[in-house]
Design an enzyme around this catalytic site. Sequence first.
Site, PDB file in Angstrom:
ATOM      1  N   ASP A  65      -7.255 -32.830 -56.362  1.00 12.86           N
ATOM      2  CA  ASP A  65      -7.463 -33.648 -55.160  1.00 12.86           C
ATOM      3  C   ASP A  65      -6.476 -33.227 -54.084  1.00 12.86           C
ATOM      4  O   ASP A  65      -5.513 -32.498 -54.359  1.00 12.86           O
ATOM      5  CB  ASP A  65      -7.414 -35.153 -55.455  1.00 12.86           C
ATOM      6  CG  ASP A  65      -6.058 -35.687 -55.829  1.00 12.86           C
ATOM      7  OD1 ASP A  65      -5.845 -36.890 -55.681  1.00 12.86           O
ATOM      8  OD2 ASP A  65      -5.192 -34.920 -56.311  1.00 12.86           O
ATOM      9  N   TYR A  67      -3.552 -32.850 -51.181  1.00 16.56           N
ATOM     10  CA  TYR A  67      -2.157 -33.294 -51.058  1.00 16.56           C
ATOM     11  C   TYR A  67      -2.127 -34.666 -50.390  1.00 16.56           C
ATOM     12  O   TYR A  67      -2.909 -34.939 -49.482  1.00 16.56           O
ATOM     13  CB  TYR A  67      -1.353 -32.309 -50.211  1.00 16.56           C
ATOM     14  CG  TYR A  67      -1.234 -30.925 -50.806  1.00 16.56           C
ATOM     15  CD1 TYR A  67      -0.557 -30.706 -52.011  1.00 16.56           C
ATOM     16  CD2 TYR A  67      -1.768 -29.813 -50.148  1.00 16.56           C
ATOM     17  CE1 TYR A  67      -0.430 -29.422 -52.540  1.00 16.56           C
ATOM     18  CE2 TYR A  67      -1.640 -28.527 -50.670  1.00 16.56           C
ATOM     19  CZ  TYR A  67      -0.972 -28.344 -51.867  1.00 16.56           C
ATOM     20  OH  TYR A  67      -0.846 -27.077 -52.384  1.00 16.56           O
ATOM     21  N   PHE A  78      -5.200 -26.371 -52.367  1.00 15.31           N
ATOM     22  CA  PHE A  78      -3.900 -25.693 -52.456  1.00 15.31           C
ATOM     23  C   PHE A  78      -3.291 -25.370 -51.091  1.00 15.31           C
ATOM     24  O   PHE A  78      -2.118 -25.034 -50.995  1.00 15.31           O
ATOM     25  CB  PHE A  78      -3.970 -24.407 -53.306  1.00 15.31           C
ATOM     26  CG  PHE A  78      -4.230 -24.654 -54.752  1.00 15.31           C
ATOM     27  CD1 PHE A  78      -3.239 -25.162 -55.581  1.00 15.31           C
ATOM     28  CD2 PHE A  78      -5.480 -24.384 -55.308  1.00 15.31           C
ATOM     29  CE1 PHE A  78      -3.477 -25.403 -56.925  1.00 15.31           C
ATOM     30  CE2 PHE A  78      -5.729 -24.619 -56.655  1.00 15.31           C
ATOM     31  CZ  PHE A  78      -4.729 -25.132 -57.455  1.00 15.31           C
ATOM     32  N   HIS A 187      -2.415 -23.852 -65.102  1.00 20.18           N
ATOM     33  CA  HIS A 187      -2.269 -24.254 -63.694  1.00 20.18           C
ATOM     34  C   HIS A 187      -0.963 -23.682 -63.115  1.00 20.18           C
ATOM     35  O   HIS A 187       0.022 -23.529 -63.839  1.00 20.18           O
ATOM     36  CB  HIS A 187      -2.238 -25.782 -63.614  1.00 20.18           C
ATOM     37  CG  HIS A 187      -2.470 -26.327 -62.249  1.00 20.18           C
ATOM     38  ND1 HIS A 187      -1.448 -26.473 -61.338  1.00 20.18           N
ATOM     39  CD2 HIS A 187      -3.599 -26.757 -61.630  1.00 20.18           C
ATOM     40  CE1 HIS A 187      -1.937 -26.983 -60.223  1.00 20.18           C
ATOM     41  NE2 HIS A 187      -3.240 -27.155 -60.361  1.00 20.18           N
TER      42      HIS A 187
END
Length: 220
Positions: A65, A67, A78, A187
Amino acid sequence: MELNIKADWKKHLEQEFQKSYFADLSQFLKTEYKNHVVYPPEKEIFAAFDMCPLENLKVVILGQDPYHGAGQANGLCFSVNDGIKTPPSLMNIFKELQQDIGKPLPNTGNLLRWAQQGILLLNATLTVRANSPASHYNKGWEVFTDRVIEIASQKKENVVFILWGAYAQKKKTLIEGNKHFIISSPHPSPFSAHKGFFGSSPFSKTNLYLKKHGISEIDW
């Protein structure tokens, strides 16, 4: 909620916009944007689609989701706006990029130039309440973005799907692996990057695959 999404995506997603779950999602978002600070700004909710039309699609990078800090989210997973400090996961992405293909660390965390080259920077959830991570989970966005992944898989060939982390890797079932290339690793978060993200070489692997199939490579 205004559906300001580019026409070539919209024609494939039109049925989703008519479904009851999306009507409920739209009503939820209308209330959220009215009563709370929500990111990204409403006009940037579909930025990933606007910057990467389906016809140009080469790569999908999946995030979770947006920031949730002030001024960070810009509708691309990102990515952060120019002038915003690079978040830890994105910094690790840049470090792996440097290690993988020798690209120097950039002076901005804005990934717009990736999107403009055919990379769909897709979050599974496209909105979030300020300072409240995962606050818009299970409101309907995941149904919508799962359909986006399916459309990308069905309508295109030789797309690179980059799945970082366990959450993204659950989406493998939506992708026709026989006609696309799936890159999976831990990740890039500081909690997991040293467990196999570093050294996974996703950027060079992507370009090798694109080149092999006669598709122009990404200038990372």
